[in-house]
Enzyme design. Structure first.
Site, PDB file in Angstrom:
ATOM      1  N   ASP A 166       1.736  -0.878  18.929  1.00  0.00           N
ATOM      2  CA  ASP A 166       2.053   0.028  17.816  1.00  0.00           C
ATOM      3  C   ASP A 166       2.233   1.467  18.336  1.00  0.00           C
ATOM      4  O   ASP A 166       3.204   2.150  17.983  1.00  0.00           O
ATOM      5  CB  ASP A 166       0.921  -0.043  16.779  1.00  0.00           C
ATOM      6  CG  ASP A 166       1.125   0.915  15.631  1.00  0.00           C
ATOM      7  OD1 ASP A 166       2.005   0.671  14.793  1.00  0.00           O
ATOM      8  OD2 ASP A 166       0.392   1.935  15.574  1.00  0.00           O
TER       9      ASP A 166
ATOM     10  N   THR B 284       0.825  -1.220   0.000  1.00  0.00           N
ATOM     11  CA  THR B 284       0.000   0.000   0.000  1.00  0.00           C
ATOM     12  C   THR B 284       0.857   1.268   0.000  1.00  0.00           C
ATOM     13  O   THR B 284       0.647   2.176  -0.811  1.00  0.00           O
ATOM     14  CB  THR B 284      -0.875   0.001   1.267  1.00  0.00           C
ATOM     15  OG1 THR B 284      -1.501  -1.274   1.364  1.00  0.00           O
ATOM     16  CG2 THR B 284      -1.914   1.071   1.239  1.00  0.00           C
TER      17      THR B 284
ATOM     18  N   GLY C 195       1.976   8.563  10.403  1.00  0.00           N
ATOM     19  CA  GLY C 195       1.767   8.603   8.949  1.00  0.00           C
ATOM     20  C   GLY C 195       2.149   9.924   8.321  1.00  0.00           C
ATOM     21  O   GLY C 195       3.319  10.306   8.309  1.00  0.00           O
TER      22      GLY C 195
ATOM     23  N   LYS D 129       5.728   4.003  18.513  1.00  0.00           N
ATOM     24  CA  LYS D 129       5.781   5.387  18.009  1.00  0.00           C
ATOM     25  C   LYS D 129       6.173   6.368  19.110  1.00  0.00           C
ATOM     26  O   LYS D 129       6.987   7.277  18.889  1.00  0.00           O
ATOM     27  CB  LYS D 129       4.432   5.751  17.391  1.00  0.00           C
ATOM     28  CG  LYS D 129       4.119   4.921  16.133  1.00  0.00           C
ATOM     29  CD  LYS D 129       2.665   5.070  15.709  1.00  0.00           C
ATOM     30  CE  LYS D 129       2.342   4.223  14.485  1.00  0.00           C
ATOM     31  NZ  LYS D 129       0.902   4.109  14.221  1.00  0.00           N
TER      32      LYS D 129
ATOM     33  N   ALA E 270      13.619  19.723  -4.458  1.00  0.00           N
ATOM     34  CA  ALA E 270      14.806  18.946  -4.044  1.00  0.00           C
ATOM     35  C   ALA E 270      16.077  19.424  -4.738  1.00  0.00           C
ATOM     36  O   ALA E 270      17.182  19.171  -4.266  1.00  0.00           O
ATOM     37  CB  ALA E 270      14.588  17.469  -4.343  1.00  0.00           C
TER      38      ALA E 270
ATOM     39  N   VAL F 134       5.987   7.403  12.298  1.00  0.00           N
ATOM     40  CA  VAL F 134       5.170   7.942  13.392  1.00  0.00           C
ATOM     41  C   VAL F 134       4.073   8.833  12.826  1.00  0.00           C
ATOM     42  O   VAL F 134       4.353   9.822  12.148  1.00  0.00           O
ATOM     43  CB  VAL F 134       6.033   8.764  14.388  1.00  0.00           C
ATOM     44  CG1 VAL F 134       5.164   9.279  15.534  1.00  0.00           C
ATOM     45  CG2 VAL F 134       7.180   7.918  14.925  1.00  0.00           C
TER      46      VAL F 134
ATOM     47  N   ARG G 140       2.908  -8.642  -9.469  1.00  0.00           N
ATOM     48  CA  ARG G 140       2.093  -7.548  -8.909  1.00  0.00           C
ATOM     49  C   ARG G 140       2.929  -6.262  -8.855  1.00  0.00           C
ATOM     50  O   ARG G 140       2.464  -5.165  -9.180  1.00  0.00           O
ATOM     51  CB  ARG G 140       1.617  -7.933  -7.503  1.00  0.00           C
ATOM     52  CG  ARG G 140       0.597  -6.989  -6.903  1.00  0.00           C
ATOM     53  CD  ARG G 140       0.308  -7.375  -5.472  1.00  0.00           C
ATOM     54  NE  ARG G 140       1.554  -7.576  -4.738  1.00  0.00           N
ATOM     55  CZ  ARG G 140       1.927  -6.903  -3.651  1.00  0.00           C
ATOM     56  NH1 ARG G 140       1.138  -5.994  -3.145  1.00  0.00           N
ATOM     57  NH2 ARG G 140       3.065  -7.136  -3.049  1.00  0.00           N
TER      58      ARG G 140
ATOM     59  N   GLY H 263     -11.868  -3.240   6.972  1.00  0.00           N
ATOM     60  CA  GLY H 263     -10.464  -3.185   6.540  1.00  0.00           C
ATOM     61  C   GLY H 263      -9.627  -2.204   7.339  1.00  0.00           C
ATOM     62  O   GLY H 263      -8.476  -1.962   7.010  1.00  0.00           O
TER      63      GLY H 263
HETATM   64  N1  HSE Z   1      -1.752   0.315  12.359  1.00  0.00           N
HETATM   65  C1  HSE Z   1      -1.512   1.718  12.451  1.00  0.00           C
HETATM   66  C2  HSE Z   1      -2.769   2.414  12.927  1.00  0.00           C
HETATM   67  C3  HSE Z   1      -1.158   2.355  11.139  1.00  0.00           C
HETATM   68  O1  HSE Z   1      -3.817   1.807  13.116  1.00  0.00           O
HETATM   69  O2  HSE Z   1      -2.679   3.615  13.153  1.00  0.00           O
HETATM   70  C4  HSE Z   1       0.272   2.356  10.794  1.00  0.00           C
HETATM   71  O3  HSE Z   1       1.096   2.878  11.754  1.00  0.00           O
END
Ligand code: HSE
Length: 448
Positions: free
Chosen positions: A201, A13, A134, A205, A33, A132, A49, A187
């Site tokens: 997770d 992705t 996104g 971060k 840049a 961290v 793919r 999803g």
């Molecule tokens: N799995 C993470 C979230 C996304 O749900 O925020 C990627 O860091």
């Protein structure tokens, strides 16, 4: 000038988002840049793919080491994830003199010290904005924008899956299990959502952010981690009645020593559900969105908000790192922004405090017999331990358990206290015959 050549390890992705955004915005990115940035080689086990994603003009291989071995590649993007082969490949890329861009928070939170040291020795950059929150440029903000500040604390909603689940539980009054199934069907949550819902997770971060904020090594093993799996819908409802929302926060806080209170200095590093005043902006971050608050001594409180995951939001962060490296890679390595914001020989050994030494306030829910003297017993225990009460809410037994019920919920909000002291109070309260079920304890953060 010749375009900088980038090799991509893993095109799922985020990888395909990175390829697409780089192509779509190539003119603007080049103007920023100073030279073009091109993904010229991709490694992915699913070569068919991968080739379909990047078109015929890009070389696709199954072996990631072929990318690392290619002398024309200047930067390697690692989007494989996990601590296994990804760690080997990152270290090999560094050894081969490549700069590395990665979104792999798990890898850096656990093995960052080794990886940054290797990069420092080789004079290459390891950039991780995408690891961290996104698309939110929080690493850039902490490492550069706020560099004048002594950062006091930061607190973030840095896991979208859990924030989505908590938002749905509050909006629709549903329990955790029901919303998790919905999140998986939509999803949002992984088939194995353990790292998200158990807080791991978010802890990866906040560990990275704590290192940058305070100049300490990355120490995931010292973080306190508690997820949202035990949260009850009734606590979300009671919190609301008291003017709070419950959010899964990643918190990193600098604590000054207070000799009078027997408190040492150190860093609090923790992830757990927290009551947050509903009037704070961060309490209103809903769904899968992320937000991070940072408090610096000069700037005061700042807030960063945006998408914490997804193809193009995360690609936005990956490409920002590519541009940074393109601008800086010819600069003297000693003059670049250090990986963790502080010079490697100037890191602090400030201790990460054990949870028993953390200071915070609490929400307690006790299921108690509805009879005289119960409140006095409970508050007596708190008073004897020096824990100050902020608010009390007691529901009618009928309201909680229906007609004729003899048990009720007693909700107590406390002022700040040391967690170890609160643990003692909980043990004593739990032993009262009038306390009928395990006491629910949720920490509370005023975020001022
Ligand atoms: N799995 C993470 C979230 C996304 O749900 O925020 C990627 O860091």
């Amino acid at each position: 000038m010749k375009a900088i050549q980038v090799g991509l390890l893993g095109i799922g992705t985020v990888g395909s988002g990175t390829f697409n955004v780089l192509q779509r915005n190539q003119e603007e990115i080049k103007r920023r840049a100073g030279r073009g940035i091109e993904i010229t080689m991709v490694a992915d086990l699913d070569t068919a793919r991968a080739q379909a994603a990047v078109g015929a003009g890009v070389q696709v291989v199954a072996d990631a080491r072929a990318v690392i071995a290619n002398p024309d590649i200047d930067i390697v993007i690692e989007l494989i994830g996990g601590y296994g082969i990804a760690k080997q490949l990152v270290l090999e890329a560094i050894e081969a003199g490549k700069h590395v861009v990665t979104a792999n928070k798990a890898l850096l939170a656990v093995h960052g010290t080794e990886i940054f040291a290797a990069a420092h020795r080789k004079g290459v950059m390891v950039a991780f904005e995408a690891a961290v929150a996104g698309g939110i440029p929080i690493i850039k903000a902490l490492r550069e924008g706020l560099t004048a500040n002594r950062i006091q604390w930061l607190a973030g909603i840095i896991n979208g899956t859990t924030n989505f689940i908590l938002s749905e539980m509050r909006d629709k009054g549903l329990d955790f299990g029901t919303v998790l199934k919905q999140a998986q069907a939509l999803g949002y949550a992984e088939a194995d959502p353990t790292f998200d819902i158990e807080g791991v997770d978010a802890a990866h971060k906040v560990t990275l952010m704590s290192a940058i904020a305070f100049g300490i090594p990355v120490q995931f093993d010292k973080a306190y981690v508690e997820g949202i799996t035990q949260l009850g819908a009734q606590d979300i409802k009671y919190a609301e009645q008291l003017g709070y929302r419950i959010k899964l926060l990643g918190i990193a806080k600098r604590r000054q020593a207070d000799v009078a209170k027997g408190m040492a200095d150190g860093i609090e590093l923790r992830v757990h559900p927290s009551l947050v005043p509903a009037k704070r902006l961060i309490a209103n971050v809903e769904g899968a969105m992320n937000a991070v608050m940072v408090h610096g001594d000069a700037v005061g409180t700042t807030l960063y908000y945006g998408k914490g995951a997804g193809s193009e939001p995360t690609a936005s962060a990956v490409i920002a790192d590519l541009v940074d490296i393109t601008r800086l890679h010819t600069a003297d390595a000693a003059q670049r922004v250090p990986h963790l914001a502080f010079q490697p020989d100037a890191m602090s050994d400030l201790r990460v405090l054990p949870m028993s030494e953390v200071v915070t306030s609490y929400y307690l829910r006790l299921s108690v017999s509805d009879q005289p003297g119960v409140l006095a017993q409970v508050t007596g225990i708190l008073a004897a331990l020096g824990i100050s009460i902020d608010a009390v809410l007691q529901r009618e037994a009928d309201e909680v358990g229906g007609e004729g019920a003899t048990a009720t919920d007693l909700i107590i909000l406390t002022h700040d206290t040391v967690e170890g002291t609160m643990n003692q109070a909980l043990t004593q309260m739990q032993a009262l015959p009038t306390v009928l079920a395990p006491i629910v304890r949720i920490r509370k953060e005023e975020l001022v």
